[in-house]
Design a protein around this motif. Sequence first.
Motif, PDB file in Angstrom:
ATOM      1  N   ILE A  56       0.440  -1.151   0.141  1.00  0.00           N
ATOM      2  CA  ILE A  56       0.041  -0.090   0.425  1.00  0.00           C
ATOM      3  C   ILE A  56       0.598   1.205   0.142  1.00  0.00           C
ATOM      4  CG2 ILE A  56      -0.072  -0.408   2.345  1.00  0.00           C
ATOM      5  CD1 ILE A  56      -3.454   1.520  -0.088  1.00  0.00           C
ATOM      6  N   GLY A  57       1.712   1.616   0.434  1.00  0.00           N
ATOM      7  CA  GLY A  57       2.801   2.205   0.844  1.00  0.00           C
ATOM      8  C   GLY A  57       3.010   2.757  -0.536  1.00  0.00           C
ATOM      9  N   GLU A  58       3.783   1.682  -1.582  1.00  0.00           N
ATOM     10  CA  GLU A  58       4.233   1.777  -2.597  1.00  0.00           C
ATOM     11  C   GLU A  58       3.416   2.788  -4.123  1.00  0.00           C
ATOM     12  OE1 GLU A  58       8.200  -1.109  -3.340  1.00  0.00           O
ATOM     13  OE2 GLU A  58       5.894  -2.483  -2.969  1.00  0.00           O
ATOM     14  N   ARG A  59       1.701   2.131  -4.071  1.00  0.00           N
ATOM     15  CA  ARG A  59       0.508   2.481  -4.641  1.00  0.00           C
ATOM     16  C   ARG A  59       0.763   3.953  -4.192  1.00  0.00           C
ATOM     17  NH1 ARG A  59      -2.412  -1.761  -5.951  1.00  0.00           N
ATOM     18  NH2 ARG A  59      -2.217  -4.034  -4.421  1.00  0.00           N
ATOM     19  N   MET A  60       0.175   4.597  -3.498  1.00  0.00           N
ATOM     20  CA  MET A  60       0.489   5.812  -2.781  1.00  0.00           C
ATOM     21  C   MET A  60       1.186   6.682  -2.862  1.00  0.00           C
ATOM     22  SD  MET A  60      -1.354   5.359   1.322  1.00  0.00           S
ATOM     23  CE  MET A  60      -1.372   7.152   1.248  1.00  0.00           C
ATOM     24  N   TYR A  61       2.772   6.090  -3.432  1.00  0.00           N
ATOM     25  CA  TYR A  61       3.994   6.867  -4.037  1.00  0.00           C
ATOM     26  C   TYR A  61       4.173   6.619  -4.833  1.00  0.00           C
ATOM     27  CZ  TYR A  61       8.376   7.720  -5.216  1.00  0.00           C
ATOM     28  OH  TYR A  61       9.952   8.435  -6.184  1.00  0.00           O
ATOM     29  N   VAL A  62       3.541   6.159  -5.477  1.00  0.00           N
ATOM     30  CA  VAL A  62       3.151   5.839  -7.548  1.00  0.00           C
ATOM     31  C   VAL A  62       2.277   7.055  -7.812  1.00  0.00           C
ATOM     32  CG1 VAL A  62       2.717   5.248  -9.299  1.00  0.00           C
ATOM     33  CG2 VAL A  62       4.190   3.657  -7.602  1.00  0.00           C
ATOM     34  N   VAL A  63       0.677   6.977  -6.966  1.00  0.00           N
ATOM     35  CA  VAL A  63      -0.333   8.299  -7.277  1.00  0.00           C
ATOM     36  C   VAL A  63       0.486   9.383  -6.516  1.00  0.00           C
ATOM     37  CG1 VAL A  63      -2.570   8.724  -6.596  1.00  0.00           C
ATOM     38  CG2 VAL A  63      -1.864   6.403  -7.134  1.00  0.00           C
ATOM     39  N   PHE A  64       0.791   9.342  -5.734  1.00  0.00           N
ATOM     40  CA  PHE A  64       1.681  11.070  -5.379  1.00  0.00           C
ATOM     41  C   PHE A  64       2.532  11.689  -6.039  1.00  0.00           C
ATOM     42  CE2 PHE A  64       5.001  12.865  -2.484  1.00  0.00           C
ATOM     43  CZ  PHE A  64       3.693  14.012  -2.165  1.00  0.00           C
ATOM     44  N   LEU A  65       3.547  10.630  -6.297  1.00  0.00           N
ATOM     45  CA  LEU A  65       4.312  10.852  -7.604  1.00  0.00           C
ATOM     46  C   LEU A  65       4.229  11.718  -8.595  1.00  0.00           C
ATOM     47  CD1 LEU A  65       7.605  12.038  -7.678  1.00  0.00           C
ATOM     48  CD2 LEU A  65       7.437   9.059  -8.834  1.00  0.00           C
ATOM     49  N   SER A  66       3.105  10.996  -8.908  1.00  0.00           N
ATOM     50  CA  SER A  66       2.177  11.776 -10.636  1.00  0.00           C
ATOM     51  C   SER A  66       2.013  12.311 -10.079  1.00  0.00           C
ATOM     52  CB  SER A  66       1.173  10.177 -10.542  1.00  0.00           C
ATOM     53  OG  SER A  66       2.059   9.055 -11.609  1.00  0.00           O
ATOM     54  N   LEU A  67       0.710  13.154  -9.445  1.00  0.00           N
ATOM     55  CA  LEU A  67      -0.090  13.385  -9.088  1.00  0.00           C
ATOM     56  C   LEU A  67       1.009  15.530  -9.319  1.00  0.00           C
ATOM     57  CD1 LEU A  67      -2.818  12.263  -7.277  1.00  0.00           C
ATOM     58  CD2 LEU A  67      -3.078  13.115  -9.752  1.00  0.00           C
ATOM     59  N   PHE A  68       1.564  15.126  -7.938  1.00  0.00           N
ATOM     60  CA  PHE A  68       2.463  16.240  -7.434  1.00  0.00           C
ATOM     61  C   PHE A  68       3.873  16.750  -8.482  1.00  0.00           C
ATOM     62  CE2 PHE A  68       7.219  17.524  -5.587  1.00  0.00           C
ATOM     63  CZ  PHE A  68       6.618  18.349  -4.600  1.00  0.00           C
ATOM     64  N   SER A  69       4.162  16.062  -9.514  1.00  0.00           N
ATOM     65  CA  SER A  69       4.749  15.820 -10.583  1.00  0.00           C
ATOM     66  C   SER A  69       4.211  17.212 -11.643  1.00  0.00           C
ATOM     67  CB  SER A  69       5.159  14.848 -11.072  1.00  0.00           C
ATOM     68  OG  SER A  69       6.134  13.935 -11.060  1.00  0.00           O
ATOM     69  N   GLU A  70       2.549  16.673 -11.716  1.00  0.00           N
ATOM     70  CA  GLU A  70       1.545  17.395 -12.612  1.00  0.00           C
ATOM     71  C   GLU A  70       1.614  19.156 -11.959  1.00  0.00           C
ATOM     72  OE1 GLU A  70       0.682  18.055 -16.180  1.00  0.00           O
ATOM     73  OE2 GLU A  70       1.651  16.571 -15.161  1.00  0.00           O
ATOM     74  N   ALA A  71       1.352  18.829 -10.087  1.00  0.00           N
ATOM     75  CA  ALA A  71       0.737  19.829  -9.949  1.00  0.00           C
ATOM     76  C   ALA A  71       1.912  21.070 -10.066  1.00  0.00           C
ATOM     77  CB  ALA A  71       0.913  19.796  -8.132  1.00  0.00           C
ATOM     78  N   VAL A  72       3.772  20.067  -9.641  1.00  0.00           N
ATOM     79  CA  VAL A  72       4.847  21.121 -10.235  1.00  0.00           C
ATOM     80  C   VAL A  72       4.704  21.801 -11.415  1.00  0.00           C
ATOM     81  CG1 VAL A  72       7.034  21.095 -10.186  1.00  0.00           C
ATOM     82  CG2 VAL A  72       6.138  20.333  -8.221  1.00  0.00           C
ATOM     83  N   ALA A  73       4.855  21.050 -12.478  1.00  0.00           N
ATOM     84  CA  ALA A  73       3.973  21.506 -13.417  1.00  0.00           C
ATOM     85  C   ALA A  73       3.789  22.288 -14.771  1.00  0.00           C
ATOM     86  CB  ALA A  73       4.373  20.566 -14.535  1.00  0.00           C
ATOM     87  N   PHE A  74       2.440  22.353 -13.290  1.00  0.00           N
ATOM     88  CA  PHE A  74       1.420  23.237 -13.783  1.00  0.00           C
ATOM     89  C   PHE A  74       1.624  24.933 -12.939  1.00  0.00           C
ATOM     90  CE2 PHE A  74      -1.673  26.105 -11.279  1.00  0.00           C
ATOM     91  CZ  PHE A  74      -3.411  26.070 -12.522  1.00  0.00           C
ATOM     92  N   THR A  75       2.770  24.639 -11.896  1.00  0.00           N
ATOM     93  CA  THR A  75       3.207  26.125 -11.656  1.00  0.00           C
ATOM     94  C   THR A  75       4.112  26.356 -12.666  1.00  0.00           C
ATOM     95  OG1 THR A  75       5.132  25.623 -10.838  1.00  0.00           O
ATOM     96  CG2 THR A  75       3.664  24.645  -9.276  1.00  0.00           C
ATOM     97  N   ALA A  76       4.196  26.492 -14.057  1.00  0.00           N
ATOM     98  CA  ALA A  76       4.702  26.911 -14.646  1.00  0.00           C
ATOM     99  C   ALA A  76       4.256  28.469 -15.552  1.00  0.00           C
ATOM    100  CB  ALA A  76       4.663  26.255 -16.316  1.00  0.00           C
ATOM    101  N   PHE A  77       2.550  28.097 -15.652  1.00  0.00           N
ATOM    102  CA  PHE A  77       1.720  28.723 -15.492  1.00  0.00           C
ATOM    103  C   PHE A  77       1.330  29.803 -14.738  1.00  0.00           C
ATOM    104  CE2 PHE A  77      -0.576  25.547 -18.311  1.00  0.00           C
ATOM    105  CZ  PHE A  77      -1.146  25.935 -18.630  1.00  0.00           C
TER     106      PHE A  77
END
Length: 202
Positions: free
Chosen positions: A65-86
């Motif tokens: 479960i920890g690895e599952r949460m990490y994979v989902v968090f990493l994907s969402l976090f990466s996209e959130a960081v990318a959005f800051t380009a706006f």
Amino acid sequence: MKTPTRSEDRAPAAPGRFRAAWRAAHAPVPGVSHRTLALARAVPLAVLPAGLWRLPAAFDSGIGIGERMYVVFLSLFSEAVAFTAFGLVARWGEVVPAWVPGLRGRRIPPAAVLVPAALGATALTLLWTVLTLATEIMGTTIRGDALPADFPSRVGGWTAASYYVCYAPLVLWGPLLAALTVAYARRRRRGRPRPGIDIGAA
């Protein structure tokens, strides 16, 4: 004719507010060229394929479960960081948004945006554009270890093809952010009041 109830009146308010907030977050300020806006839009799109490629691993029965949460968090976090380009083209990158208590409406000093943007562009360029390409060519990890046999690029077939297609756009993340940072610096410099000019009297 039926009179709308109070709950019916409120129903479209939330979607309407969301659409307004979405447009405000992406709307460019005056002075942003179409090319610069296109660069800002390209950043989240360059990051999205890698996030989508990782998500199926969260449903793999062989991980905890920890690895599952990490994979989902990493994907969402990466996209959130990318959005800051706006923030480098939109108003909220120059003026504190109204929803921030105590600071709303205040002008953001250019350095408060330029320093983290420049550091981020440098780090992303080193990580994805330089190190990742170098390690792929040499067939090693970033630490210099040999890639494991089950690494996606070593498996071959559709697994390797999908890996390269989804991760290749990340090479552009750092350079795109660097170009946006330079454009932001130039725009803010043009809008800076000149010494000796009384803006209030203009």
